[in-house]
Each structure stands twice: as structure tokens, then as C-alpha cells.
Design a protein around this motif. Structure first.
Motif, PDB file in Angstrom:
ATOM      1  N   ASP A 372       0.853  -1.350   0.237  1.00  0.00           N
ATOM      2  CA  ASP A 372      -0.049   0.080   0.097  1.00  0.00           C
ATOM      3  C   ASP A 372       0.739   1.339   0.030  1.00  0.00           C
ATOM      4  O   ASP A 372       0.260   2.477  -0.109  1.00  0.00           O
ATOM      5  N   ALA A 373       2.207   1.366   0.179  1.00  0.00           N
ATOM      6  CA  ALA A 373       2.929   2.501   0.054  1.00  0.00           C
ATOM      7  C   ALA A 373       2.998   3.137  -1.197  1.00  0.00           C
ATOM      8  O   ALA A 373       2.835   2.499  -2.521  1.00  0.00           O
ATOM      9  N   VAL A 400       6.195  12.484   8.023  1.00  0.00           N
ATOM     10  CA  VAL A 400       5.584  11.341   8.156  1.00  0.00           C
ATOM     11  C   VAL A 400       5.581  11.053   9.740  1.00  0.00           C
ATOM     12  O   VAL A 400       4.593  10.566  10.446  1.00  0.00           O
ATOM     13  N   VAL A 401       6.640  11.495  10.263  1.00  0.00           N
ATOM     14  CA  VAL A 401       7.134  11.024  11.817  1.00  0.00           C
ATOM     15  C   VAL A 401       6.081  12.143  12.616  1.00  0.00           C
ATOM     16  O   VAL A 401       5.320  11.198  13.415  1.00  0.00           O
ATOM     17  N   LEU A 409       1.061   7.378  16.875  1.00  0.00           N
ATOM     18  CA  LEU A 409       1.716   6.508  16.707  1.00  0.00           C
ATOM     19  C   LEU A 409       3.325   6.860  16.844  1.00  0.00           C
ATOM     20  O   LEU A 409       3.614   7.798  15.976  1.00  0.00           O
ATOM     21  N   LEU A 410       4.063   6.149  17.623  1.00  0.00           N
ATOM     22  CA  LEU A 410       5.343   6.821  17.937  1.00  0.00           C
ATOM     23  C   LEU A 410       6.305   5.852  16.945  1.00  0.00           C
ATOM     24  O   LEU A 410       6.297   4.754  16.865  1.00  0.00           O
ATOM     25  N   GLY A 437      -1.294   0.590   9.771  1.00  0.00           N
ATOM     26  CA  GLY A 437      -2.457   1.240   9.224  1.00  0.00           C
ATOM     27  C   GLY A 437      -2.453   2.583   9.375  1.00  0.00           C
ATOM     28  O   GLY A 437      -2.880   3.491   8.571  1.00  0.00           O
ATOM     29  N   ILE A 438      -2.161   2.811  10.610  1.00  0.00           N
ATOM     30  CA  ILE A 438      -1.956   4.306  11.260  1.00  0.00           C
ATOM     31  C   ILE A 438      -0.684   5.073  10.550  1.00  0.00           C
ATOM     32  O   ILE A 438      -0.887   6.111   9.924  1.00  0.00           O
ATOM     33  N   PHE A 439       0.220   4.420  10.283  1.00  0.00           N
ATOM     34  CA  PHE A 439       1.497   4.729   9.541  1.00  0.00           C
ATOM     35  C   PHE A 439       1.246   5.146   8.103  1.00  0.00           C
ATOM     36  O   PHE A 439       1.619   6.023   7.637  1.00  0.00           O
ATOM     37  N   LEU A 440       0.377   4.358   7.407  1.00  0.00           N
ATOM     38  CA  LEU A 440       0.049   4.483   6.168  1.00  0.00           C
ATOM     39  C   LEU A 440      -0.739   5.628   5.748  1.00  0.00           C
ATOM     40  O   LEU A 440      -0.913   6.166   5.146  1.00  0.00           O
TER      41      LEU A 440
END
Length: 453
Positions: A372-373, A400-401, A409-410, A437-440
Motif C-alpha cells: 500500500d505504500a 510522516v514522523v 503512533l510513535l 494502518g496508522i503509519f500508512l
């Protein structure tokens, strides 16, 4: 907190309480690196990767304190064992002058101390013939002692070999073999005789095709630097060659197989002591106890810390100095709680098959990311739960961080444009799916913002 149902829940980050704590801390603290303005409230609920801050925000921590908390927060795999003890004071003893034990014999003791931790460490390093450990306080000390014992073993030695992109610590000695960011080493004097060789990252490099500079048309720079091969270094005068099997601060750079084979061949052929820095990559993080276990190298010394809660220099007895006064530290080997936690962590890895879990959950995370990226994610890589996502620009990485943080999300940056992800070794399928999922979502938000601009 129910770990099976917990969800990140962020109102404002940092909140007013968090800002007050950060300001209070900064009044007296020397300048240092802080990844986020995240203030863990130790009185509130936390379990595994889920943690609550001083404003009541619930976050999903995919940093594990840069691997120093390999099972996350308040993990029952460790806390259940700790509850059985009435802990004592002092928790730290002068470990070079005293011993500590509990009960009539080591075999009958329910309280694992430094002796038990060293026994565990030699057991998980027996594939390299290692039978001796020196415990200290930190990873930098572990590396300092690795440099010290190899210099003694190879005396009179003139050289040490390190690799570009490496990070081995912030003490004077380890700064001399740290070859990543200039900010770590500027203004500081170096130990003489340190040679720097290119690190060959896994980009399909081979002896015939190499963009890293390690392999040339006439062989490897490592081999070519040696006097018998036409170079200026007598291999008999090399005290050590040191590398991170997987570079951490340098960007989660994974070595090519041909590079590691050449390191193995050269160190074996010329009998050069190989010091492996496993401070971030060790203790199960990659799906093996040591990241070196994935590769053909044969370490002579392993430096570990972080997940162990203490520093450890592990080797064979003949490499350590024979005289008692060559190694020493007031608190070296004298941390009761650290020794207990290190032992319990190694036991939990074995008892709950966490090497296998790290391998499976790492594969799950990489599959989700690769499926998905978007295109501006240039690379997804990792072994076990030591994962990296590389972006097209440093600015996109940093954005993104921040977007991940605002969603609860850490994560952590490393290298120039890479984010590292280090979920707990016992992460569940649900936790990986939730975190990725949160990261995406954060990645998509950054992309949408860039398009709108």
C-alpha cells in the motif's frame, strides 16, 4: 488497559501537562537528543506497545525506546516474574568488588543476578565459542571494553577498522569509530590509526557491480588496504575490525551478502578480531538472538546493551586480559535489577518463541507496507521486527514522523530520510495491522498535503 482491545487516542500532542513537564526537565538538563515531546505517565495504564502520557493521550509505541524496552511497557511476561520479589537496596552494588546471590546455591536461586545473566549470554553465544562476559552500564562502555580487550590481545596493535555510516557510541573512544553524522564527532579528537572502509548496503551489490565503493574492479577496499595485497596496513597490527551487522543510526542499512562474505573471509584469512556491535540489533530484534546469526561472519567479540538493561562485552576467555586489573568499573556487573531484567528477557524470548514471532510479524509489516505504500516510499526493508521505511526526501520523512505522532503512533527517524519501526517482540497480528494502518494513513496525509501545496 486491555491490550487486546486498546486503541491509540490522542487529543492534543503535546498537551499542556506534557509541555510543562518538558519545560521543567529542560531547566536543568544538559542539551541532548529527544525524539518527541512525549512524557510517559508511569502512574497510568500501559501494556506492551500501548502507553499513556501525562495528558491522558494513549499512544502506540513502535520505537520500544530504540529497542531498549524489547517487550514494551508493563509486559506481563516480565512483570509477573518481578512481582515475586521483595526488591532490596542497594539495587546497584560495587560489582567489581562484591558478589551477590540468593539462597544456598546458584542452581537453587529464584533471583537471577549478574552471574545468571552472564551464564545466559554465553549460552546464546556458544555458536561462536564465547564463554566469558564483562558487564557494564551501557552500550558505549561495552564497545569501549571491546576495543580495549582486542588491543590488549593484539598488542602491539596500531590500527582499528570501522565502516562508513556506523554509530558505536558517544564516548571519546567510540566516537573514533562512529562514522555516521558529523554532529556526533565534530571538535572531538580521535584515536589514531582508525581506518574507515565503505559499508556495502544491500542494493544488489556484488563484487562485479557495486555502488557503495566497497568493491572495486580490483577487489574490495578492505582487502586492498592490507599490506600483502598492496595496501599500507599490516593485518598483524590490526587490533579489531568492528561493524554493526545492521546499521542503526546510520539508516537501518542492511549489508549485502557478498559484503558480509568478504568481511568473513578477510577476518578469517588474516586472523583479525571481529567486533560486532549488537547494541540495537541484538537480543531477538531481527528474529535471531544476534543479527550476526543471519550472516556468514564469525564474531570474536559481541557488544550488547539496550534490551539487556546492562552493557555486556562477550567473547572467548583467551581474548580477555588475564590480569585482574585490566578491566574494572565501580558498578560494572553490579546492577541487580538490570541483571534480573536481562535474564527474564532472554527467558521470555525462549519461553514464548519470540524469535519466531518477530520473524512472522516483521514479514506481516513489510507485506502491508509494500502493498500500500505510494511511489515516494523508496524502500521497505527489515529483518524480524527491525524495520525501515525510506522516503524520497528528508522533509517527507520528518513530516510522516509528525503525522504519525498526531495519530498516536510513535516512530523514529534515522539516517537521512528513513523511519525505523521497532514494535515489541511479542507484538500481535492485530497490533501490527493497527500500527502499520496508522503509519500508512500518515504517509497518505503527507502526500495529500504536498499535492495541495
Amino acid at each position: 488497559m486491555d491490550r487486546d482491545t486498546a486503541q491509540p487516542d490522542v487529543d492534543a500532542f503535546p498537551g499542556p501537562n506534557g509541555r510543562e513537564w518538558v519545560e521543567f526537565h529542560g531547566k536543568n538538563a544538559a542539551p541532548s537528543e529527544y525524539s518527541h515531546e512525549f512524557v510517559w505517565d508511569i502512574t497510568r495504564e500501559a501494556d506492551g506497545p500501548f502507553v499513556t502520557d501525562v495528558d491522558g493521550n494513549v499512544l502506540l509505541d513502535f520505537t520500544c525506546h530504540i529497542g531498549a524496552a524489547p517487550l514494551g511497557y508493563n509486559n506481563e511476561k516480565l512483570t509477573d516474574k518481578l512481582r515475586a520479589f521483595d526488591l532490596v537496596e542497594p539495587m546497584k552494588i560495587a560489582g567489581q568488588d562484591m558478589y551477590f546471590g540468593a539462597g544456598p546455591s546458584p542452581e537453587e536461586s529464584d533471583v537471577p543476578g549478574s552471574s545468571h545473566l552472564m551464564d545466559k549470554l554465553t549460552d546464546v553465544s556458544s555458536q561462536y565459542g564465547m564463554d566469558t562476559v564483562f558487564l557494564s552500564n551501557s552500550g558505549a562502555e561495552a564497545m569501549e571494553n571491546a576495543m580495549k580487550i582486542t588491543n590488549d590481545y593484539r598488542a602491539p596493535a596500531k590500527y582499528g577498522v570501522a565502516f562508513s555510516g556506523s554509530f558505536h557510541g558517544r564516548t571519546f573512544g567510540t566516537l573514533s569509530i562512529t562514522k555516521s553524522k558529523e554532529v556526533y564527532t565534530r571538535h572531538y579528537p580521535e584515536i589514531s590509526g582508525i581506518e574507515t572502509i565503505p559499508f556495502c548496503a544491500d542494493r544488489g551489490c556484488s563484487a562485479d557491480t557495486c555502488d557503495c565503493g566497497f568493491f572495486t574492479g580490483a577487489g574490495s577496499q578492505l582487502r586492498n588496504s592490507l599490506a600483502p595485497e598492496g595496501g599500507h596496513i599490516n593485518p598483524d597490527e590490526i587490533a579489531f575490525l568492528t561493524l554493526e551487522p545492521i546499521q542503526g543510526v546510520g539508516g537501518y542499512r542492511f549489508p549485502s551478502e557478498t559484503f558480509m562474505q568478504e568481511v568473513a573471509d578477510v577476518t578469517d584469512e588474516y586472523d583479525i578480531p571481529l567486533v560486532v556491535d549488537e547494541i540495537q540489533s541484538g537480543v531477538g530484534r531481527t528474529g535471531e538472538i544476534w543479527a550476526a546469526d543471519h550472516y556468514p561472519i564469525e564474531p570474536d567479540v559481541i557488544a550488547s546493551a539496550k534490551a539487556l538493561r546492562v552493557g555486556a562485552t562477550i567473547s572467548r576467555s583467551e581474548i580477555f586480559p588475564s590480569e585482574k586489573n585490566r578491566l574494572g568499573s565501580t558498578f560494572g556487573g553490579g546492577d541487580l535489577l538490570g541483571s534480573m531484567m536481562g535474564t527474564f528477557t532472554l527467558e521470555a524470548i525462549d519461553e514464548y518463541d519470540l524469535l519466531d514471532n518477530a520473524t512472522k510479524r516483521g514479514a506481516q509489516a513489510k507485506e502491508l507496507l509494500r502493498d500500500d505504500a505510494p511511489d515516494y516510499v523508496e524502500d521497505v526493508r527489515g529483518k524480524g521486527l527491525m524495520l525501515a521505511v525510506e522516503f524520497d526526501t528528508p522533509e517527507r520523512r520528518s513530516a510522516v514522523v509528525q503525522e504519525s505522532l498526531e495519530r498516536g503512533l510513535l516512530t523514529l527517524g534515522c539516517g537521512k530520510k528513513t523511519i525505523r519501526l521497532l514494535p515489541p517482540l511479542d507484538s500481535s497480528e492485530r497490533e501490527i495491522e493497527l500500527g502499520i494502518g496508522i503509519f500508512l494513513e500518515a504517509i497518505d496525509a503527507v502526500g495529500a498535503s504536498a499535492k495541495a501545496a
